[in-house]
Write a protein that holds these residues in place. Structure first.
Motif, PDB file in Angstrom:
ATOM      1  N   PRO A   4       3.162  54.750  16.379  1.00 17.13           N
ATOM      2  CA  PRO A   4       2.367  54.549  15.176  1.00 17.13           C
ATOM      3  C   PRO A   4       2.703  53.215  14.516  1.00 17.13           C
ATOM      4  O   PRO A   4       3.826  52.716  14.591  1.00 17.13           O
ATOM      5  N   SER A   5       1.680  52.630  13.874  1.00 18.07           N
ATOM      6  CA  SER A   5       1.901  51.384  13.166  1.00 18.07           C
ATOM      7  C   SER A   5       2.707  51.628  11.901  1.00 18.07           C
ATOM      8  O   SER A   5       2.715  52.733  11.352  1.00 18.07           O
ATOM      9  N   LYS A   6       3.396  50.576  11.432  1.00 21.34           N
ATOM     10  CA  LYS A   6       4.202  50.708  10.223  1.00 21.34           C
ATOM     11  C   LYS A   6       3.300  50.880   9.014  1.00 21.34           C
ATOM     12  O   LYS A   6       2.264  50.231   8.898  1.00 21.34           O
ATOM     13  N   ARG A   7       3.706  51.733   8.105  1.00 22.13           N
ATOM     14  CA  ARG A   7       2.898  52.008   6.926  1.00 22.13           C
ATOM     15  C   ARG A   7       3.571  51.417   5.701  1.00 22.13           C
ATOM     16  O   ARG A   7       4.793  51.461   5.580  1.00 22.13           O
ATOM     17  N   PRO A   8       2.786  50.893   4.761  1.00 29.63           N
ATOM     18  CA  PRO A   8       3.389  50.341   3.542  1.00 29.63           C
ATOM     19  C   PRO A   8       4.017  51.447   2.706  1.00 29.63           C
ATOM     20  O   PRO A   8       3.516  52.569   2.653  1.00 29.63           O
ATOM     21  N   ARG A   9       5.152  51.120   2.105  1.00 27.62           N
ATOM     22  CA  ARG A   9       5.822  52.086   1.233  1.00 27.62           C
ATOM     23  C   ARG A   9       5.022  52.258  -0.061  1.00 27.62           C
ATOM     24  O   ARG A   9       4.552  51.294  -0.637  1.00 27.62           O
ATOM     25  N   PRO A  10       4.863  53.470  -0.548  1.00 28.74           N
ATOM     26  CA  PRO A  10       4.136  53.662  -1.808  1.00 28.74           C
ATOM     27  C   PRO A  10       4.951  53.155  -2.994  1.00 28.74           C
ATOM     28  O   PRO A  10       6.176  53.109  -2.956  1.00 28.74           O
ATOM     29  N   ASP A  11       4.234  52.743  -4.053  1.00 27.64           N
ATOM     30  CA  ASP A  11       4.896  52.318  -5.278  1.00 27.64           C
ATOM     31  C   ASP A  11       5.645  53.505  -5.887  1.00 27.64           C
ATOM     32  O   ASP A  11       5.222  54.649  -5.772  1.00 27.64           O
ATOM     33  N   HIS A  12       6.762  53.160  -6.572  1.00 23.62           N
ATOM     34  CA  HIS A  12       7.569  54.234  -7.145  1.00 23.62           C
ATOM     35  C   HIS A  12       6.826  54.961  -8.252  1.00 23.62           C
ATOM     36  O   HIS A  12       7.133  56.117  -8.565  1.00 23.62           O
ATOM     37  N   ASP A  13       5.815  54.268  -8.885  1.00 22.12           N
ATOM     38  CA  ASP A  13       5.082  54.905  -9.971  1.00 22.12           C
ATOM     39  C   ASP A  13       4.015  55.871  -9.449  1.00 22.12           C
ATOM     40  O   ASP A  13       3.449  56.637 -10.220  1.00 22.12           O
ATOM     41  N   VAL A  24       1.944  64.644  15.794  1.00 19.29           N
ATOM     42  CA  VAL A  24       1.525  65.943  15.299  1.00 19.29           C
ATOM     43  C   VAL A  24       0.022  65.955  15.043  1.00 19.29           C
ATOM     44  O   VAL A  24      -0.681  66.926  15.369  1.00 19.29           O
ATOM     45  N   ILE A  25      -0.492  64.877  14.448  1.00 20.85           N
ATOM     46  CA  ILE A  25      -1.925  64.800  14.157  1.00 20.85           C
ATOM     47  C   ILE A  25      -2.734  64.885  15.448  1.00 20.85           C
ATOM     48  O   ILE A  25      -3.704  65.640  15.554  1.00 20.85           O
ATOM     49  N   VAL A  26      -2.337  64.105  16.432  1.00 25.42           N
ATOM     50  CA  VAL A  26      -3.094  64.045  17.683  1.00 25.42           C
ATOM     51  C   VAL A  26      -2.961  65.347  18.457  1.00 25.42           C
ATOM     52  O   VAL A  26      -3.955  65.927  18.915  1.00 25.42           O
ATOM     53  N   ALA A  43     -11.995  55.032  15.071  1.00 22.19           N
ATOM     54  CA  ALA A  43     -12.137  53.861  14.207  1.00 22.19           C
ATOM     55  C   ALA A  43     -11.108  53.821  13.082  1.00 22.19           C
ATOM     56  O   ALA A  43     -11.091  52.859  12.299  1.00 22.19           O
ATOM     57  N   VAL A  44     -10.231  54.829  12.998  1.00 25.65           N
ATOM     58  CA  VAL A  44      -9.257  54.862  11.902  1.00 25.65           C
ATOM     59  C   VAL A  44      -8.259  53.712  12.022  1.00 25.65           C
ATOM     60  O   VAL A  44      -8.030  52.960  11.080  1.00 25.65           O
ATOM     61  N   CYS A  45      -7.665  53.557  13.192  1.00 22.43           N
ATOM     62  CA  CYS A  45      -6.701  52.484  13.413  1.00 22.43           C
ATOM     63  C   CYS A  45      -6.511  52.290  14.908  1.00 22.43           C
ATOM     64  O   CYS A  45      -6.972  53.101  15.724  1.00 22.43           O
ATOM     65  N   ARG A  46      -5.813  51.222  15.273  1.00 21.64           N
ATOM     66  CA  ARG A  46      -5.623  50.919  16.689  1.00 21.64           C
ATOM     67  C   ARG A  46      -4.805  51.971  17.408  1.00 21.64           C
ATOM     68  O   ARG A  46      -5.070  52.305  18.562  1.00 21.64           O
ATOM     69  N   SER A  47      -3.781  52.486  16.730  1.00 21.78           N
ATOM     70  CA  SER A  47      -2.926  53.475  17.384  1.00 21.78           C
ATOM     71  C   SER A  47      -3.701  54.763  17.666  1.00 21.78           C
ATOM     72  O   SER A  47      -3.531  55.397  18.708  1.00 21.78           O
ATOM     73  N   TRP A  48      -4.570  55.148  16.727  1.00 23.43           N
ATOM     74  CA  TRP A  48      -5.392  56.326  16.967  1.00 23.43           C
ATOM     75  C   TRP A  48      -6.370  56.087  18.114  1.00 23.43           C
ATOM     76  O   TRP A  48      -6.600  56.965  18.932  1.00 23.43           O
ATOM     77  N   ARG A  49      -6.959  54.923  18.155  1.00 20.79           N
ATOM     78  CA  ARG A  49      -7.902  54.635  19.231  1.00 20.79           C
ATOM     79  C   ARG A  49      -7.208  54.692  20.591  1.00 20.79           C
ATOM     80  O   ARG A  49      -7.741  55.264  21.544  1.00 20.79           O
TER      81      ARG A  49
END
Length: 456
Positions: A4-13, A24-26, A43-49
């Motif tokens: 899976p591609s790296k995902r941005p960390r969510p803001d603490h707020d 698991v999704i696949v 079309a969601v992302c390259r890793s899914w494709r």
């Protein structure tokens, strides 16, 4: 499985979004989604494709379908409007049929399916009168149009009888689907050509030329393909159908009524029918992995016989369907159709498709026959087709038409994925269908909400 591609960390707020591993999704979610939706999810992302187009996902998807053990599904097609063809699927004894795809530039009256069930998830649609061949996945709408080929000799002017036959098979040595076409060209030469979906390169002749007059008994019907022993095609060579005079029939006689072609060796052979049934009308099909001959004995004994060819290359009688012992309404309904072919077996019964767009379940134990499907329950069925059947078995699959499309290789069918369903005219309940649809819709909506949260 792609990482899976790296995902941005969510803001603490912001509240943290639950994250599920792509594996698991696949493996646990997308393998249970409708096949058409898996195409959209690419079309969601390259890793899914990459994951959804992998051979691993195709196998996992098929394994989930086989483990579920759902009742068989029937695919049928009818013209909703002029010049187009809609394909539908319905489980046996269900009150609804779902639209798979609608093809805007395909006339239903000219369409021939390659067989009574898909070959590794794919289906060949062809129009013998126009030499148009398309390989498609009816679950996803993915398709490819084969290159133009030489026209075949037409035996009956403006009729369906063209001295040609095409079928879809699989070459395990090359690891690809192949389309085989046996025909007599306009110069009255017997020819057999093969097209590989992955290798491409145009139509190529088989290694060994076809026997003399092999195509004389063809009327546009597809051959039967059996995958065992490297794969083999079987044609019923009915020379008595096309040639009226005894002298002409004798001149164009073939050694045996069934012609075979091995995909592994490219060699032709002849198959003999049981001696006592060789002169009766019969049609070929595949039944539980074996070559099956449906012998029409209605004129002599008011019955159908199903003969299967065993691995020892001998024929054995699978069952005799006695019409005389059936209740009169069932005997008349089942006996008035022109053609009957076995579609498969389910729950100890043999499913029989008829040219009147119906499916019957035959119980060999008590010689009982029940009608389990009819196109007339959903829409006005066309007249009995000139060539074969307008129904077949359906397999929900994500099999790809071609792994590596060549440059400029596109499908020419105006294929649109279906989104509607058709209710049975006969009423009845569709509670199970509604329940399945509700569960599927709930799972899909949950997945979509997760996707939106993940990528926002």
């Amino acid at each position: 499985m792609p990482r899976p591609s790296k995902r941005p960390r969510p803001d603490h707020d912001e509240p943290a979004v639950p994250v599920l591993p792509d594996e698991v999704i696949v493996e646990q979610i997308l393998t249970r989604a409708p096949a058409a939706d898996t195409v959209r999810f690419q079309a969601v992302c390259r890793s899914w494709r990459a994951a959804l187009t992998s051979h691993h996902f195709v196998q996992a998807y098929q394994a989930v379908r086989e483990a579920a053990a759902h009742p068989p599904e029937i695919v049928f097609f009818a013209p909703p409007t002029a010049g187009s063809t809609a394909f539908y699927s319905s489980s046996l004894n269900q009150a609804t049929a779902r639209e798979l795809v609608t093809v805007g530039n395909l006339r239903a009256r000219d369409v021939v399916l390659s067989g009574i069930k898909p070959c590794r998830g794919l289906t060949l649609l062809f129009q013998p009168s126009e030499n148009a061949y398309h390989v498609c996945n009816l679950s996803t709408g993915e398709h490819v149009t084969l290159p133009p080929c030489s026209p075949a000799w037409r035996e009956i002017t403006n009729g369906p009888c063209v001295l040609s036959s095409a079928g879809l098979g699989f070459d395990p040595a090359a690891g690809e689907h192949v389309v085989v076409r046996l025909f007599e060209d306009l110069s009255r030469r017997q020819r057999c050509e093969v097209f590989g979906l992955r290798s491409g390169g145009g139509w190529r002749p088989v290694a060994v030329p076809p026997p003399p007059h092999a195509a004389k008994g063809l009327i546009g019907l597809p051959p039967v393909f059996l995958p065992d022993d490297g794969g083999c095609f079987y044609w019923h060579i009915n020379t008595g159908f096309n040639f009226a005079g005894s002298e002409e029939r004798q001149h164009y006689a073939t050694p045996e009524p069934i012609l075979s072609l091995s995909v592994a060796t490219g060699e032709f052979g002849w198959v003999r029918m049981p001696e006592e049934r060789a002169r009766h009308a019969f049609r070929l099909a595949e039944l539980d992995g074996e070559l099956c001959a449906s012998v029409d004995m209605r004129l002599l004994a008011e019955q159908y016989e199903l003969w299967v060819r065993t691995p020892a290359a001998s024929w054995s009688l699978r069952c005799q369907i006695s019409l005389a012992s059936l209740p009169r309404p069932m005997r008349e309904a089942f006996g008035r159709c022109i053609r009957v072919l076995p579609l498969g077996s389910w729950g100890g019964k043999i499913l029989l498709g008829t040219s009147r767009h119906e499916v019957y379940a035959y119980d060999p134990e008590n010689n009982g026959v029940d009608r389990v499907f009819s196109v007339q329950e959903f829409m006005d069925a066309p007249r009995e087709p000139d060539l074969l059947l307008n129904i077949a078995m359906h397999e929900e699959t994500v099999a790809s038409v071609r792994r590596r499309p060549s440059a400029g290789d596109v499908g020419r069918l105006k294929m649109k994925l279906g989104r509607s369903s058709v209710a049975s005219r006969g009423g009845g309940t569709a509670d199970q269908h509604r329940q399945d649809s509700t569960v599927a819709l709930g799972a899909t909506m949950a997945l979509l909400r997760y996707i939106v949260n993940r990528h926002n």
